[in-house]
Enzyme design. Sequence first.
Site, mmCIF file in Angstrom:
data_model
loop_
_atom_site.group_PDB
_atom_site.id
_atom_site.type_symbol
_atom_site.label_atom_id
_atom_site.label_comp_id
_atom_site.label_asym_id
_atom_site.label_seq_id
_atom_site.Cartn_x
_atom_site.Cartn_y
_atom_site.Cartn_z
ATOM 1 N N PHE A 1 0.837 -1.196 0.000
ATOM 2 C CA PHE A 1 0.000 0.000 0.000
ATOM 3 C C PHE A 1 0.879 1.256 0.000
ATOM 4 O O PHE A 1 1.808 1.366 0.791
ATOM 5 C CB PHE A 1 -0.919 -0.011 1.224
ATOM 6 C CG PHE A 1 -1.770 1.232 1.312
ATOM 7 C CD1 PHE A 1 -2.744 1.496 0.357
ATOM 8 C CD2 PHE A 1 -1.577 2.146 2.339
ATOM 9 C CE1 PHE A 1 -3.518 2.646 0.427
ATOM 10 C CE2 PHE A 1 -2.355 3.304 2.408
ATOM 11 C CZ PHE A 1 -3.323 3.550 1.442
ATOM 12 N N GLN A 2 0.589 2.153 -0.901
ATOM 13 C CA GLN A 2 1.331 3.414 -1.068
ATOM 14 C C GLN A 2 2.822 3.199 -1.341
ATOM 15 O O GLN A 2 3.663 3.978 -0.915
ATOM 16 C CB GLN A 2 1.117 4.344 0.137
ATOM 17 C CG GLN A 2 -0.328 4.829 0.239
ATOM 18 C CD GLN A 2 -0.516 6.020 1.142
ATOM 19 O OE1 GLN A 2 0.190 6.177 2.128
ATOM 20 N NE2 GLN A 2 -1.477 6.867 0.818
ATOM 21 N N MET B 1 -0.169 33.057 -23.006
ATOM 22 C CA MET B 1 0.953 32.787 -23.905
ATOM 23 C C MET B 1 0.558 31.748 -24.958
ATOM 24 O O MET B 1 0.946 31.859 -26.129
ATOM 25 C CB MET B 1 2.177 32.316 -23.105
ATOM 26 C CG MET B 1 3.436 32.178 -23.945
ATOM 27 S SD MET B 1 3.903 33.729 -24.759
ATOM 28 C CE MET B 1 4.976 34.473 -23.521
#
Lengths: 194, 566
Positions: free
Chosen positions: B113-114, B475
């Site tokens: 996880f993560q 721009m």
Amino acid sequence: MTQQAIANKVTVVALVENEPGVLNRVASLFRRRAFNIDSLTVGRTHKPDVSRMTIRVDAGSEYARKIANNLQKLVNVIDVRVIDNEPHIERDLALIKVRSDDAHSRNTLTEICDRYPARIVDVGPHVAIIEMVGTEVFVEKFIDEVRPIGIVEMIRTGVVSMGRGTRIHDTSVTRRDLARAIVQASSARNGRKS
Amino acid sequence: MRLTGSEIIMECLLREGVHVMFGYPGGAILPTYDAMAKYDDRLHHVLVRHEQGASHMADGYARATGEVGVCIATSGPGATNLVTGLATAMMDSSPIVAITGQVPIPAIGSDAFQETDVTGVTLPITKHNYLVTDVDDLAYTMKEAFHIARTGRPGPVLVDVPKDVQNAVTEFIYPEGPIFLPGYDPPAAADTYQIDAALRLIDQAERPIILAGHGIIMSGAMQEVRELAERAQIPVALTLLGKGALPEDHPLVIGMMGMHGEASSNLAIQEADLLIALGMRFDDRVTGNLKTYAVNARKIHIDIDRSEINKNVRADVGIAGDLKTVLKQLLPKLERKSHPDWIHQIRDWLEDSSERDILNYETPGRLLTAQVINDIWRLTGGDAITVTDVGQHQMLEAQYYPHQRPSTLLTSGGLGTMGFGFPAAIGAKFGVPDEEIWAIVGDGGFQMTLCELATARQENVNVNIAIINNHFLGMVRQWQELFFEKRYQATPMVNPDFCKLADAYGIPNRRVTQRDEIEAAVAYARGIDGPTLIEFVVEKEEMVYPMVPAGADLHDMKRRPKPGES
């Protein structure tokens, strides 16, 4: 490949720290700078902390120097040299599996191997494996001669290079030696204080 | 002293002189956050609202102070959110150290996880990175990280620390004394023959020009460059990040070069017979078409990064070295020179430019970006630190806010990161609390990182936000007007009410739609000790001139017509 094309190649030798991820850093550098390399070999040296890379570049020495300058920027790359005109020894090793299912091909093979630093290292009823060691040019020449017999499998190590004589490309200290020395010195200092 | 990995991180930060870090907690970095409590009085943690903000704040801090900025995030998404800020810092050689949590060592490689391979992800956008797998390596790794970040050509360094390494306990020994990295040896001085070769070219030159880059500021070589310019009477053109390297009112400074640079600078580069490039890297936004770039000029290139020499432009004399050191070698042998005809020629070009200056136009009833920026310059005495975002307002800032001191324009040059300006301004304020800070941002870029309004409020950061709102991605719209027959695909913006937004965050604000309202609004913002937001509603379809189209020859500029010419 023509001999002229091989003569145009330049070798970059790098001493790198033998640490996980170093090959990844080098490969990533080549990819992101779009450097075209011909071969890359990595192996250990006589020092356990140091590996040595030989990189063959299919371009002029200016290009090789660009690669060397970028390699030098990697923290894990200890030292880089471009081997261009200086006298050096280079070796490429090829394992070549060829057809040898009749007397004629076997005789031809033996005859070719006699004229080269090549050995037949394995013979079976249908195929044989030859080991050929030499300069890149020489290995190319050998392969061209063997090709008509029928190559069924081949692997090459890529070129490794070493300068001749006392041109020694080595590093006297490695980072782990130094890190250990620093920690020991710090502990000694701390010890004295207490 | 036996400490946990987390405490070792804090101790190392203190020893590196860090007072503030920008970050966001999460599972894999929690032990380190827990250790912070003990160090709260010496190490201030700023809670951001998105990790990208943390890396830009560390970058802004670094650019304003010259010291290493620190950001901190958890594993996985926390770490990947830092990526844009790391890439920004890498391109502009900004020293930051990022500390990320990682899943515990036994879980690495298991898609935990993560879990993200963050050293793999950030490999090409950091100067160096580390995955610390042993708590005994942590102290010297931290020391190396700071050393690498701040020395040579500075850059971001990431240290990834697995959770179990943060929790592990060991004897803390801070490695004193010098660092030994056998593979890391930034060049310092030049060889005598290189100095002599450079001097010969300077002596022979009739139309020399100095190209002054960011490296001057990073090396602290402002005085040396000034001496070089003055003694040999060499005009100085600045890169975007080189602004402030010399005071812009210095008679030899002829302005910014490149795509939106001063016409006089670009013409001078194309006419020069010698370029002296100092701490700059011949970016494509500076050179235009390389085949026609300064073809008559010989080139001296001094840069600390060896791989920059001969990368884009071939140097006749290429010196890899620290600029200040190299110039100190060169100056004692430098003869006085003068180039009156050359300087006169450049003055003529400058005169032509000022006739085309938008500020000299009659523009009743319109509010132009150039006017807003020039008024902010005038009203702040030209002495504020401006932090810009990216786009038209950025280029107009470069043109209409002359900088007198180094490190007073903070802007994302190399990567052109929209969303950089506002968080970088917050970071800068923590570094230089006594300076007046203006974040000058567009309506597009501001919305990329505006969540940091909450950070500014929570920390009561005294940053003035000037939103230049033209309801366009200006721009991009300019390019569409010039090169895509005004097909404004995905550039018009329906914006929130920025003032109501500021209200929601509890931030004092004003809206300006007329030029005569600017002065009062700027005074209002300057009078408040805390964040303020001023929205300037400007002309929708402005153009930034001059403009060298991408890949065009540097002298092939689109110019604003002179009054009456239209």
